[in-house]
Design a protein around this motif. Sequence first.
Motif, PDB file in Angstrom:
ATOM      1  N   VAL A   8       0.837  -1.201   0.000  1.00 17.07           N
ATOM      2  CA  VAL A   8       0.000   0.000   0.000  1.00 17.07           C
ATOM      3  C   VAL A   8       0.872   1.252   0.000  1.00 17.07           C
ATOM      4  O   VAL A   8       0.601   2.212  -0.734  1.00 17.07           O
ATOM      5  CB  VAL A   8      -0.978  -0.010   1.194  1.00 17.07           C
ATOM      6  CG1 VAL A   8      -1.652   1.326   1.365  1.00 17.07           C
ATOM      7  CG2 VAL A   8      -2.011  -1.108   1.017  1.00 17.07           C
ATOM      8  N   ILE A   9       1.935   1.234   0.785  1.00 19.63           N
ATOM      9  CA  ILE A   9       2.852   2.375   0.809  1.00 19.63           C
ATOM     10  C   ILE A   9       3.511   2.559  -0.557  1.00 19.63           C
ATOM     11  O   ILE A   9       3.629   3.684  -1.060  1.00 19.63           O
ATOM     12  CB  ILE A   9       3.904   2.191   1.920  1.00 19.63           C
ATOM     13  CG1 ILE A   9       3.242   2.324   3.287  1.00 19.63           C
ATOM     14  CG2 ILE A   9       5.044   3.200   1.779  1.00 19.63           C
ATOM     15  CD1 ILE A   9       4.137   1.943   4.444  1.00 19.63           C
ATOM     16  N   LEU A  10       3.925   1.463  -1.180  1.00 17.51           N
ATOM     17  CA  LEU A  10       4.503   1.546  -2.517  1.00 17.51           C
ATOM     18  C   LEU A  10       3.507   2.109  -3.523  1.00 17.51           C
ATOM     19  O   LEU A  10       3.871   2.927  -4.370  1.00 17.51           O
ATOM     20  CB  LEU A  10       4.982   0.170  -2.984  1.00 17.51           C
ATOM     21  CG  LEU A  10       6.379  -0.240  -2.563  1.00 17.51           C
ATOM     22  CD1 LEU A  10       6.653  -1.684  -2.959  1.00 17.51           C
ATOM     23  CD2 LEU A  10       7.414   0.666  -3.183  1.00 17.51           C
ATOM     24  N   LEU A  11       2.251   1.688  -3.451  1.00 18.44           N
ATOM     25  CA  LEU A  11       1.247   2.211  -4.370  1.00 18.44           C
ATOM     26  C   LEU A  11       1.013   3.703  -4.157  1.00 18.44           C
ATOM     27  O   LEU A  11       0.852   4.457  -5.129  1.00 18.44           O
ATOM     28  CB  LEU A  11      -0.059   1.437  -4.217  1.00 18.44           C
ATOM     29  CG  LEU A  11      -0.052   0.018  -4.767  1.00 18.44           C
ATOM     30  CD1 LEU A  11      -1.356  -0.693  -4.438  1.00 18.44           C
ATOM     31  CD2 LEU A  11       0.185   0.015  -6.256  1.00 18.44           C
ATOM     32  N   LEU A  12       1.022   4.150  -2.912  1.00 19.69           N
ATOM     33  CA  LEU A  12       0.877   5.582  -2.641  1.00 19.69           C
ATOM     34  C   LEU A  12       2.076   6.366  -3.170  1.00 19.69           C
ATOM     35  O   LEU A  12       1.913   7.467  -3.720  1.00 19.69           O
ATOM     36  CB  LEU A  12       0.695   5.821  -1.151  1.00 19.69           C
ATOM     37  CG  LEU A  12      -0.635   5.344  -0.555  1.00 19.69           C
ATOM     38  CD1 LEU A  12      -0.623   5.513   0.961  1.00 19.69           C
ATOM     39  CD2 LEU A  12      -1.797   6.083  -1.170  1.00 19.69           C
ATOM     40  N   LEU A  13       3.266   5.808  -3.028  1.00 19.65           N
ATOM     41  CA  LEU A  13       4.452   6.460  -3.581  1.00 19.65           C
ATOM     42  C   LEU A  13       4.408   6.518  -5.103  1.00 19.65           C
ATOM     43  O   LEU A  13       4.835   7.508  -5.709  1.00 19.65           O
ATOM     44  CB  LEU A  13       5.718   5.740  -3.118  1.00 19.65           C
ATOM     45  CG  LEU A  13       6.108   5.934  -1.662  1.00 19.65           C
ATOM     46  CD1 LEU A  13       7.270   5.003  -1.297  1.00 19.65           C
ATOM     47  CD2 LEU A  13       6.470   7.372  -1.394  1.00 19.65           C
ATOM     48  N   ILE A  14       3.877   5.475  -5.738  1.00 18.96           N
ATOM     49  CA  ILE A  14       3.750   5.454  -7.194  1.00 18.96           C
ATOM     50  C   ILE A  14       2.793   6.549  -7.655  1.00 18.96           C
ATOM     51  O   ILE A  14       3.086   7.298  -8.594  1.00 18.96           O
ATOM     52  CB  ILE A  14       3.286   4.063  -7.675  1.00 18.96           C
ATOM     53  CG1 ILE A  14       4.400   3.040  -7.493  1.00 18.96           C
ATOM     54  CG2 ILE A  14       2.831   4.096  -9.131  1.00 18.96           C
ATOM     55  CD1 ILE A  14       3.952   1.607  -7.645  1.00 18.96           C
ATOM     56  N   VAL A  15       1.659   6.664  -6.992  1.00 17.58           N
ATOM     57  CA  VAL A  15       0.689   7.700  -7.348  1.00 17.58           C
ATOM     58  C   VAL A  15       1.276   9.086  -7.094  1.00 17.58           C
ATOM     59  O   VAL A  15       1.104  10.011  -7.901  1.00 17.58           O
ATOM     60  CB  VAL A  15      -0.640   7.492  -6.577  1.00 17.58           C
ATOM     61  CG1 VAL A  15      -1.566   8.670  -6.755  1.00 17.58           C
ATOM     62  CG2 VAL A  15      -1.309   6.212  -7.035  1.00 17.58           C
ATOM     63  N   GLY A  16       2.000   9.256  -5.995  1.00 23.46           N
ATOM     64  CA  GLY A  16       2.638  10.534  -5.703  1.00 23.46           C
ATOM     65  C   GLY A  16       3.679  10.904  -6.743  1.00 23.46           C
ATOM     66  O   GLY A  16       3.774  12.067  -7.156  1.00 23.46           O
ATOM     67  N   SER A  17       4.455   9.940  -7.178  1.00 18.89           N
ATOM     68  CA  SER A  17       5.454  10.195  -8.203  1.00 18.89           C
ATOM     69  C   SER A  17       4.799  10.553  -9.538  1.00 18.89           C
ATOM     70  O   SER A  17       5.280  11.424 -10.256  1.00 18.89           O
ATOM     71  CB  SER A  17       6.348   8.967  -8.369  1.00 18.89           C
ATOM     72  OG  SER A  17       7.271   9.157  -9.401  1.00 18.89           O
ATOM     73  N   LEU A  18       3.710   9.887  -9.839  1.00 13.73           N
ATOM     74  CA  LEU A  18       2.985  10.201 -11.072  1.00 13.73           C
ATOM     75  C   LEU A  18       2.405  11.609 -11.017  1.00 13.73           C
ATOM     76  O   LEU A  18       2.476  12.369 -11.990  1.00 13.73           O
ATOM     77  CB  LEU A  18       1.873   9.173 -11.287  1.00 13.73           C
ATOM     78  CG  LEU A  18       1.115   9.234 -12.604  1.00 13.73           C
ATOM     79  CD1 LEU A  18       2.062   9.012 -13.763  1.00 13.73           C
ATOM     80  CD2 LEU A  18       0.013   8.201 -12.614  1.00 13.73           C
ATOM     81  N   ALA A  19       1.871  11.989  -9.862  1.00 10.88           N
ATOM     82  CA  ALA A  19       1.321  13.338  -9.706  1.00 10.88           C
ATOM     83  C   ALA A  19       2.421  14.395  -9.787  1.00 10.88           C
ATOM     84  O   ALA A  19       2.233  15.442 -10.421  1.00 10.88           O
ATOM     85  CB  ALA A  19       0.578  13.443  -8.374  1.00 10.88           C
ATOM     86  N   SER A  20       3.558  14.133  -9.161  1.00 14.37           N
ATOM     87  CA  SER A  20       4.646  15.111  -9.248  1.00 14.37           C
ATOM     88  C   SER A  20       5.177  15.222 -10.670  1.00 14.37           C
ATOM     89  O   SER A  20       5.540  16.317 -11.108  1.00 14.37           O
ATOM     90  CB  SER A  20       5.773  14.748  -8.278  1.00 14.37           C
ATOM     91  OG  SER A  20       6.424  13.574  -8.687  1.00 14.37           O
ATOM     92  N   GLY A  21       5.199  14.127 -11.401  1.00 13.48           N
ATOM     93  CA  GLY A  21       5.590  14.188 -12.809  1.00 13.48           C
ATOM     94  C   GLY A  21       4.641  15.053 -13.617  1.00 13.48           C
ATOM     95  O   GLY A  21       5.071  15.821 -14.483  1.00 13.48           O
TER      96      GLY A  21
END
Length: 70
Positions: A8-21
């Motif tokens: 779940v933490i990894l998925l949140l980091l993935i979404v955060g990275s996508l949003a920052s991109g």
Amino acid sequence: MATKILLVILLLLIVGSLASGLVFLMRDSSDSDRTARALTWRIGLSVTAFLLLLLAGWMGLIEPNAVHRG
């Protein structure tokens, strides 16, 4: 349980990275490489999550949801 929390933490980091991109793509100048760096992080995190899922399934820490007939 720790495996699921880590995923779940990894998925949140993935979404955060996508949003920052997306933010970097909209606001930065054309010579900035922050968008590419953010999306590279997303790819790395996604591969890590996939490998963690494979490893957890192989070790029996998680089980796939299957339809049981009977």
